[in-house]
Design an enzyme around this catalytic site. Structure first.
Site, PDB file in Angstrom:
ATOM      1  N   ARG A  86       7.868 -76.375  20.577  1.00  0.00           N
ATOM      2  CA  ARG A  86       7.088 -77.512  21.094  1.00  0.00           C
ATOM      3  C   ARG A  86       7.009 -77.431  22.625  1.00  0.00           C
ATOM      4  NH1 ARG A  86      11.125 -81.630  18.500  1.00  0.00           N
ATOM      5  NH2 ARG A  86      12.455 -79.882  18.983  1.00  0.00           N
ATOM      6  N   ILE A 128      34.470 -67.272  23.163  1.00  0.00           N
ATOM      7  CA  ILE A 128      35.669 -66.420  23.107  1.00  0.00           C
ATOM      8  C   ILE A 128      35.280 -64.944  23.131  1.00  0.00           C
ATOM      9  CG2 ILE A 128      37.767 -65.862  21.818  1.00  0.00           C
ATOM     10  CD1 ILE A 128      37.450 -68.556  20.359  1.00  0.00           C
ATOM     11  N   GLY A 141      29.089 -86.032  17.496  1.00  0.00           N
ATOM     12  CA  GLY A 141      28.134 -84.968  17.803  1.00  0.00           C
ATOM     13  C   GLY A 141      28.616 -83.575  17.433  1.00  0.00           C
ATOM     14  N   LYS A 181      29.957 -65.454  10.029  1.00  0.00           N
ATOM     15  CA  LYS A 181      30.824 -64.931  11.093  1.00  0.00           C
ATOM     16  C   LYS A 181      31.850 -63.950  10.519  1.00  0.00           C
ATOM     17  CE  LYS A 181      30.128 -69.099  13.823  1.00  0.00           C
ATOM     18  NZ  LYS A 181      30.579 -70.485  14.042  1.00  0.00           N
TER      19      LYS A 181
HETATM   20  P1  NDP Z   1      18.534 -75.540  18.861  1.00  0.00           P
HETATM   21  O1  NDP Z   1      17.975 -76.079  17.595  1.00  0.00           O
HETATM   22  O2  NDP Z   1      19.137 -76.485  19.817  1.00  0.00           O
HETATM   23  O3  NDP Z   1      17.372 -74.753  19.625  1.00  0.00           O
HETATM   24  C1  NDP Z   1      16.477 -73.910  18.974  1.00  0.00           C
HETATM   25  C2  NDP Z   1      15.369 -73.506  19.922  1.00  0.00           C
HETATM   26  O4  NDP Z   1      14.504 -72.605  19.244  1.00  0.00           O
HETATM   27  C3  NDP Z   1      14.509 -74.675  20.404  1.00  0.00           C
HETATM   28  O5  NDP Z   1      14.204 -74.532  21.762  1.00  0.00           O
HETATM   29  C4  NDP Z   1      13.236 -74.543  19.547  1.00  0.00           C
HETATM   30  O6  NDP Z   1      12.056 -74.976  20.221  1.00  0.00           O
HETATM   31  C5  NDP Z   1      13.165 -73.038  19.374  1.00  0.00           C
HETATM   32  N1  NDP Z   1      12.435 -72.671  18.174  1.00  0.00           N
HETATM   33  C6  NDP Z   1      12.698 -73.005  16.907  1.00  0.00           C
HETATM   34  N2  NDP Z   1      11.796 -72.451  16.065  1.00  0.00           N
HETATM   35  C7  NDP Z   1      10.947 -71.748  16.827  1.00  0.00           C
HETATM   36  C8  NDP Z   1       9.800 -70.977  16.567  1.00  0.00           C
HETATM   37  N3  NDP Z   1       9.351 -70.798  15.328  1.00  0.00           N
HETATM   38  N4  NDP Z   1       9.154 -70.400  17.618  1.00  0.00           N
HETATM   39  C9  NDP Z   1       9.596 -70.567  18.879  1.00  0.00           C
HETATM   40  N5  NDP Z   1      10.696 -71.299  19.191  1.00  0.00           N
HETATM   41  C10 NDP Z   1      11.347 -71.877  18.173  1.00  0.00           C
HETATM   42  O7  NDP Z   1      19.557 -74.376  18.444  1.00  0.00           O
HETATM   43  P2  NDP Z   1      20.882 -73.923  19.214  1.00  0.00           P
HETATM   44  O8  NDP Z   1      20.588 -73.734  20.645  1.00  0.00           O
HETATM   45  O9  NDP Z   1      22.007 -74.806  18.831  1.00  0.00           O
HETATM   46  O10 NDP Z   1      21.189 -72.519  18.505  1.00  0.00           O
HETATM   47  C11 NDP Z   1      20.485 -71.346  18.851  1.00  0.00           C
HETATM   48  C12 NDP Z   1      21.179 -70.139  18.247  1.00  0.00           C
HETATM   49  O11 NDP Z   1      22.493 -70.053  18.768  1.00  0.00           O
HETATM   50  C13 NDP Z   1      21.336 -70.180  16.729  1.00  0.00           C
HETATM   51  O12 NDP Z   1      21.239 -68.883  16.220  1.00  0.00           O
HETATM   52  C14 NDP Z   1      22.743 -70.701  16.544  1.00  0.00           C
HETATM   53  O13 NDP Z   1      23.322 -70.305  15.315  1.00  0.00           O
HETATM   54  C15 NDP Z   1      23.441 -70.011  17.697  1.00  0.00           C
HETATM   55  N6  NDP Z   1      24.665 -70.642  18.135  1.00  0.00           N
HETATM   56  C16 NDP Z   1      24.668 -71.960  18.461  1.00  0.00           C
HETATM   57  C17 NDP Z   1      25.825 -72.557  18.885  1.00  0.00           C
HETATM   58  C18 NDP Z   1      25.862 -73.984  19.279  1.00  0.00           C
HETATM   59  O14 NDP Z   1      26.949 -74.487  19.626  1.00  0.00           O
HETATM   60  N7  NDP Z   1      24.743 -74.702  19.283  1.00  0.00           N
HETATM   61  C19 NDP Z   1      27.094 -71.782  18.998  1.00  0.00           C
HETATM   62  C20 NDP Z   1      26.956 -70.378  18.677  1.00  0.00           C
HETATM   63  C21 NDP Z   1      25.780 -69.844  18.248  1.00  0.00           C
HETATM   64  P3  NDP Z   1      11.878 -76.528  20.655  1.00  0.00           P
HETATM   65  O15 NDP Z   1      12.831 -76.733  21.788  1.00  0.00           O
HETATM   66  O16 NDP Z   1      10.466 -76.612  21.092  1.00  0.00           O
HETATM   67  O17 NDP Z   1      12.201 -77.329  19.444  1.00  0.00           O
HETATM   68  N1  HSE Z   2      28.202 -75.121  13.722  1.00  0.00           N
HETATM   69  C1  HSE Z   2      29.027 -74.156  14.354  1.00  0.00           C
HETATM   70  C2  HSE Z   2      30.458 -74.683  14.416  1.00  0.00           C
HETATM   71  C3  HSE Z   2      28.478 -73.860  15.740  1.00  0.00           C
HETATM   72  O1  HSE Z   2      30.721 -75.839  14.066  1.00  0.00           O
HETATM   73  O2  HSE Z   2      31.352 -73.926  14.771  1.00  0.00           O
HETATM   74  C4  HSE Z   2      29.043 -72.609  16.341  1.00  0.00           C
HETATM   75  O3  HSE Z   2      28.634 -71.462  15.690  1.00  0.00           O
END
Ligand code: NDP
Ligand code: HSE
Length: 437
Positions: A43, A134, A185, A203
């Site tokens: 978006r 980590i 959260g 993982k």
């Molecule tokens: P979010 O849902 O917060 O962010 C996802 C992002 O991807 C958003 O900016 C979204 O856009 C964008 N997006 C989703 N679908 C599409 C698409 N089809 N085309 C283009 N952009 C897209 O996810 P996280 O940041 O939490 O997680 C991201 C990755 O990191 C995942 O693989 C997750 O498993 C991994 N991860 C996350 C952790 C965490 O603590 N959150 C920890 C470790 C790994 P928009 O902003 O417009 O919605």
């Molecule tokens: N949902 C995951 C957790 C985020 O609770 O550890 C980190 O991968």
């Protein structure tokens, strides 16, 4: 170094902030400045607060962005299998380096990404995919390559660790602890991936692949979540001097024909309070690695969250950027051992079984006989007083049995046979016990 950032949510936005706040240091460490050439999101118009980046770099076309000739490194912080896989395969085949936090994709089809990286000649780094901040994957894929890892035991999901820690400290039930995790959260609106163990299983597959030089996928991992863990189980664990954790366990083993194997599993288990993982509370992660020469190693820290995860992402960006400037690539995937993954039934573990039994002569002998028939040795037996069973009647009692180590299939068959015994009114709970002799 020109970066394409895919995703600007919890993790991606922190990558942008860290890149901006540390730009001079990062340039000095790499030997060239890092520039965000494009950010792909779903978006475009979404309010992203104060992000230190030119709004014109945003695009809603990730594929077009990764195909651009001026991009050196693609950083993927979107998640999910498709379309992320197509974007990353396209980038890698074109010779770009990729940094990703996407554990689901790596566990589902990491092979395609590694093959594409080998074909294109770029790097594939994914430190953030397991245990957030980590430093764990680099030690496994580099520092420990002179050794032989025998077992990896970890708490790799922060949400479930928060829930189990809350149940342990307050005596709350699962639903109550999940509600608290949601309020604070930690748990997502749909907590299925966490509480059913899918996130930890992904993982576990990544850790096992690196530890044992073998491609292990999510489908190879035996998975059980924590939704069935009750307050009474937590109380039983406490009575034994244990606590309950959702563990990922990847271990070398030997099949009946003498061939070396690996087993990979995720399930709740009791561990003694003296085990190094027992004190890992709240949403923290920790991974305990055992290697033949190194001995026991413990990795501990924040396993999730925007800034901690972005720290791991940026560490990878620095590494792949240095390699590109030097005209080299990191060692490619190490999967030469290609060990077979053995089924859960052959994994060696111990059970803690709580039974509600009739309190009359011969019951203990009948129960013990079932264990003997299945070749399972009993380590301890504790019987409550008459009236301590679930019915609270004078003719019933509770019986808690802890076994010695046995194959999981034999232990499960024992429990099944106990359910059919006249003297057993109910099997109140069954939990595996790990981390003790
Ligand atoms: P979010 O849902 O917060 O962010 C996802 C992002 O991807 C958003 O900016 C979204 O856009 C964008 N997006 C989703 N679908 C599409 C698409 N089809 N085309 C283009 N952009 C897209 O996810 P996280 O940041 O939490 O997680 C991201 C990755 O990191 C995942 O693989 C997750 O498993 C991994 N991860 C996350 C952790 C965490 O603590 N959150 C920890 C470790 C790994 P928009 O902003 O417009 O919605
Ligand atoms: N949902 C995951 C957790 C985020 O609770 O550890 C980190 O991968």
């Amino acid at each position: 170094m020109r970066l394409a950032l895919l995703g600007c949510g919890t993790v991606g936005s922190e990558v942008v902030r860290l890149l901006h706040s540390q730009s001079a240091d990062l340039a000095a460490r790499i030997g060239a400045p890092l520039e965000i050439a494009g950010i792909a999101v779903r978006r475009i118009g979404r309010d992203r607060g104060e992000l230190p980046v030119d709004p014109l770099v945003f695009t809603a076309d990730p594929l077009d962005l990764v195909k651009r000739d001026d991009i050196d490194v693609v950083v993927e912080c979107v998640g999910g299998i498709e379309p992320a896989r197509s974007w990353l395969v396209e980038a890698l085949r074109a010779g770009k380096s990729v940094v990703t936090a996407n554990k689901a994709l790596l566990a589902e089809d990491g092979g395609s990404l590694h093959d594409a990286a080998a074909q294109g000649g770029g790097d594939l780094y994914y430190e953030a995919a397991v245990a957030g901040a980590i430093p764990l994957l680099r030690p496994l894929r580099e520092s420990l390559h002179g050794d032989r890892v025998t077992r990896v035991t970890g708490i790799v999901n922060g949400t479930t660790n928060f829930i189990l820690s809350a149940m342990d400290s307050t005596g709350a039930g699962f639903a109550e602890a999940l509600a608290e995790a949601t309020d604070l959260g930690y748990a997502e609106a749909d907590p299925t991936a966490d509480v059913e163990g899918f996130d930890a299983a992904a993982k576990a597959a990544i850790l096992a692949s690196l530890a044992f030089h073998t491609r292990v996928g999510a489908a190879d991992v035996h998975r059980e979540g924590i939704t069935e863990v009750a307050a009474a189980d937590v109380a039983s664990a406490k009575a034994m001097g244990c606590t309950i954790k959702l563990l990922c366990i990847a271990a070398r083993g030997t099949a009946a024909d003498g061939r070396e194997t690996v087993s990979v599993r995720v399930h709740p288990a009791m561990i003694p309070l003296t085990h190094p993982l027992a004190s890992v509370g709240d949403a923290f992660n920790a991974v305990f690695v055992e290697a033949e020469a190194a001995g026991q190693l413990m990795f501990y820290g924040p396993g999730a969250g925007g800034a901690p995860t972005a720290s791991a992402v940026l560490g990878d960006v620095v590494a792949v950027s240095r390699n590109r400037l030097a005209g080299v690539r990191a060692a490619s995937e190490s999967a030469y051992a290609d060990l077979p993954v053995r089924p859960m039934g052959e994994a060696l573990t111990r059970y803690h079984i709580s039974l509600d039994v009739t309190d009359r002569p011969g019951v203990l002998a009948a129960v013990a006989g079932v264990f003997a028939q299945h070749g399972v040795s009993i380590a301890t037996v504790r019987q409550g007083a008459a009236g301590s069973g679930a019915a609270g009647r004078d003719d019933d009692a509770d019986l808690v049995i802890v076994t010695h180590v046995a194959p999981d299939a034999a232990l499960a068959a024992t429990v099944q046979a106990l359910r059919g015994l006249d003297a057993v009114r109910s099997v109140a709970s069954v939990l595996r016990v790990e981390g003790s002799a």
